[in-house]
Design a protein around this motif. Structure first.
Motif, short mmCIF file in Angstrom:
data_model
loop_
_atom_site.label_atom_id
_atom_site.label_comp_id
_atom_site.label_asym_id
_atom_site.label_seq_id
_atom_site.Cartn_x
_atom_site.Cartn_y
_atom_site.Cartn_z
N TYR A 33 0.79 -1.24 0.00
CA TYR A 33 0.00 0.00 0.00
C TYR A 33 0.82 1.28 0.00
O TYR A 33 0.66 2.14 0.86
CB TYR A 33 -0.99 -0.03 1.17
CG TYR A 33 -1.88 -1.25 1.07
CD1 TYR A 33 -3.04 -1.23 0.32
CD2 TYR A 33 -1.51 -2.46 1.68
CE1 TYR A 33 -3.83 -2.36 0.19
CE2 TYR A 33 -2.30 -3.60 1.54
CZ TYR A 33 -3.45 -3.54 0.80
OH TYR A 33 -4.22 -4.67 0.66
N TYR A 50 -14.52 -8.59 -7.79
CA TYR A 50 -14.07 -8.49 -6.39
C TYR A 50 -15.31 -8.23 -5.52
O TYR A 50 -15.61 -7.10 -5.15
CB TYR A 50 -13.00 -7.39 -6.23
CG TYR A 50 -12.29 -7.48 -4.90
CD1 TYR A 50 -11.36 -8.47 -4.65
CD2 TYR A 50 -12.59 -6.58 -3.88
CE1 TYR A 50 -10.73 -8.58 -3.42
CE2 TYR A 50 -11.97 -6.68 -2.64
CZ TYR A 50 -11.04 -7.67 -2.42
OH TYR A 50 -10.42 -7.78 -1.19
N GLY A 160 -13.32 -5.48 6.02
CA GLY A 160 -12.60 -5.67 4.76
C GLY A 160 -11.91 -7.00 4.59
O GLY A 160 -11.09 -7.13 3.68
N ALA A 161 -12.17 -7.97 5.44
CA ALA A 161 -11.47 -9.26 5.36
C ALA A 161 -9.96 -9.08 5.52
O ALA A 161 -9.18 -9.91 5.04
CB ALA A 161 -11.78 -10.00 4.07
N ASN A 162 -9.56 -7.99 6.18
CA ASN A 162 -8.12 -7.82 6.43
C ASN A 162 -7.57 -8.96 7.27
O ASN A 162 -6.39 -9.32 7.15
CB ASN A 162 -7.84 -6.48 7.12
CG ASN A 162 -8.05 -5.31 6.18
OD1 ASN A 162 -7.80 -5.42 4.98
ND2 ASN A 162 -8.54 -4.21 6.69
N ASN A 165 -5.67 -11.69 5.54
CA ASN A 165 -4.28 -11.56 5.11
C ASN A 165 -3.31 -12.10 6.15
O ASN A 165 -2.09 -11.95 6.02
CB ASN A 165 -3.96 -10.12 4.70
CG ASN A 165 -4.79 -9.65 3.51
OD1 ASN A 165 -5.32 -8.56 3.49
ND2 ASN A 165 -4.92 -10.49 2.48
N TYR A 205 -9.46 -12.63 -7.65
CA TYR A 205 -8.02 -12.30 -7.56
C TYR A 205 -7.33 -12.42 -8.93
O TYR A 205 -6.11 -12.54 -9.01
CB TYR A 205 -7.36 -13.21 -6.51
CG TYR A 205 -7.91 -12.92 -5.13
CD1 TYR A 205 -7.36 -11.90 -4.35
CD2 TYR A 205 -9.02 -13.61 -4.64
CE1 TYR A 205 -7.90 -11.59 -3.11
CE2 TYR A 205 -9.57 -13.30 -3.40
CZ TYR A 205 -9.00 -12.30 -2.64
OH TYR A 205 -9.54 -11.98 -1.41
N GLU A 281 0.93 -12.89 -1.13
CA GLU A 281 -0.26 -12.65 -0.28
C GLU A 281 -1.01 -13.94 0.00
O GLU A 281 -1.05 -14.84 -0.83
CB GLU A 281 -1.22 -11.66 -0.97
CG GLU A 281 -2.36 -11.21 -0.07
CD GLU A 281 -3.18 -10.07 -0.66
OE1 GLU A 281 -3.69 -10.22 -1.78
OE2 GLU A 281 -3.28 -9.02 0.01
N SER A 283 -4.99 -14.78 1.19
CA SER A 283 -6.33 -14.22 1.47
C SER A 283 -7.17 -15.41 1.91
O SER A 283 -7.73 -16.13 1.09
CB SER A 283 -6.92 -13.57 0.20
OG SER A 283 -6.08 -12.52 -0.23
C1 AVI Z 1 -6.99 -6.10 1.89
N1 AVI Z 1 -7.25 -7.51 1.62
C2 AVI Z 1 -8.35 -8.01 2.46
C3 AVI Z 1 -7.45 -7.82 0.19
C4 AVI Z 1 -7.75 -9.33 0.00
O1 AVI Z 1 -8.81 -9.65 -0.56
O2 AVI Z 1 -6.95 -10.15 0.47
C5 AVI Z 1 -6.24 -7.43 -0.63
C6 AVI Z 1 -6.34 -7.85 -2.08
N2 AVI Z 1 -5.42 -8.50 -2.73
C7 AVI Z 1 -5.80 -8.69 -3.98
N3 AVI Z 1 -7.00 -8.21 -4.13
C8 AVI Z 1 -7.35 -7.63 -2.95
#
Ligand code: AVI
Length: 323
Positions: A33, A50, A160-162, A165, A205, A281, A283
């Motif tokens: 970010y 999304y 936000g489903a943070n 992560n 994604y 990442e 998710s």
């Molecule tokens: C911030 N986070 C919850 C998003 C997720 O869905 O994991 C980040 C993201 N990465 C790719 N698209 C969105």
């Protein structure tokens, strides 16, 4: 900066060096970010694939009255972990105010500019609402709150489903930490993305416009800019996987040919085989039952789930035990 100055390495540099030195290479998504990354994330959130953002907005619209009921009419501090632009929270705020709730809004964010933009917006819309932001990471902010003497109820939003992560084990550690800063009766309202049709998860994604790929690749641009890296972005591909058993969606970056990457600012280099992945990442997706187990494992009483109409997402309401 040279390697002999390792004690002065930034947290970012240290994390990148540690992650790229592992046998299974990884970079943390918390570094996505920067300003370009934040812009790209906004674009991801507006992609139809999304689904997470709209699903949670729907939940915030229909759960506000019930969430307010859970406060039993007591005055409270509305604390938001990772405020961003606060769009969804405004849905709650307007409903709380209409119901006559007495509360202060205390968003927590690392970004001073995000908090100041949010502050302007809140002042314009609700000049009388007490806006009291905390610019810090989650735990420093909770620590500051914890040592304040006020006895008001705390309603903590973690949207936000943070939480996704973090791996499930890390998530429990993180939520236990949050629990330790709260008092009996305090409420936690957390957004979790749910296990569902794997095709729906993968599409979220892998948007066709390529925003997610650009978002992930932007991390390599950040390394180039801040650590003197020489990643050639067109030699790297974004790859998404989803394991419906564990619920882990993972994002990887892979080089299409062998590469030696030099990070001149920290005088280090890394060799990659063709298609050797870097995980950037996780998710994590959950079932409702798994989420209830996490509430228990992190020391909360589970109260209820609020799901969107398609059961893609839940905001789960928990309470610090009063007994
Ligand atoms: C911030 N986070 C919850 C998003 C997720 O869905 O994991 C980040 C993201 N990465 C790719 N698209 C969105």
């Amino acid at each position: 900066m040279t390697v002999s100055q390792t004690s002065t390495l930034s947290a970012f540099a240290q994390d990148v060096l540690d992650g790229l030195s592992q046998e299974k290479r990884r970079l943390s998504s918390k570094w996505f970010y920067d300003s370009r990354g934040s812009e790209l994330f906004k674009q991801i959130m507006s992609c139809p694939e999304y689904y997470l953002t709209e699903a949670e907005a729907e939940i915030y619209r229909h759960s506000a009255a019930s969430l307010y009921e859970a406060t039993e009419g007591q005055p409270f501090d509305l604390i938001e972990l990772g405020a961003g632009d606060g769009t969804k929270t405004q849905l709650l705020i307007e409903r709380f105010l209409a119901a006559g709730a007495q509360f202060t809004y205390r968003p927590i964010d690392l970004s001073a500019s995000a908090l100041s933009d949010l502050g302007k917006l809140i002042k314009l819309r609700w000049p009388r609402l007490e806006f009291n932001p905390i610019q810090a990471d989650y735990f420093e902010a909770l620590d500051r709150l914890g040592s304040s003497t006020g006895s008001r109820l705390r309603v903590v939003l973690f949207p936000g489903a943070n939480i996704g992560n973090f791996s499930p084990t890390e998530a429990i550690g993180m939520l236990r930490n949050v629990r330790n800063f709260l008092r009996p009766g305090d409420l936690l309202f957390t957004g979790f993305d749910l296990k569902k049709d794997p095709a729906v998860v993968l599409a979220a994604y892998n948007d066709p416009a390529g925003y997610t790929a650009a978002f992930n690749l932007n991390l390599l641009s950040r390394i180039n800019r801040e650590l003197g890296g020489d990643f050639k972005l067109d030699c790297w591909r974004h790859w998404e996987t989803y394991d419906p058993v564990t619920g882990a969606a993972r994002s990887f970056l892979l080089p299409i040919e062998p590469q030696t990457i030099v990070l001149s600012e920290v005088q280090r280099s890394f060799q990659f085989r063709a298609w050797e992945p870097i995980q950037v990442e996780i998710s994590q997706k959950y079932t409702l039952r798994e989420i209830e187990g996490i509430a228990d494992a992190s020391g909360f009483d589970f109260l209820r789930h609020y799901c969107d109409g398609r059961a893609y997402f839940t905001d789960s309401l928990w309470q610090v035990p009063t007994r």
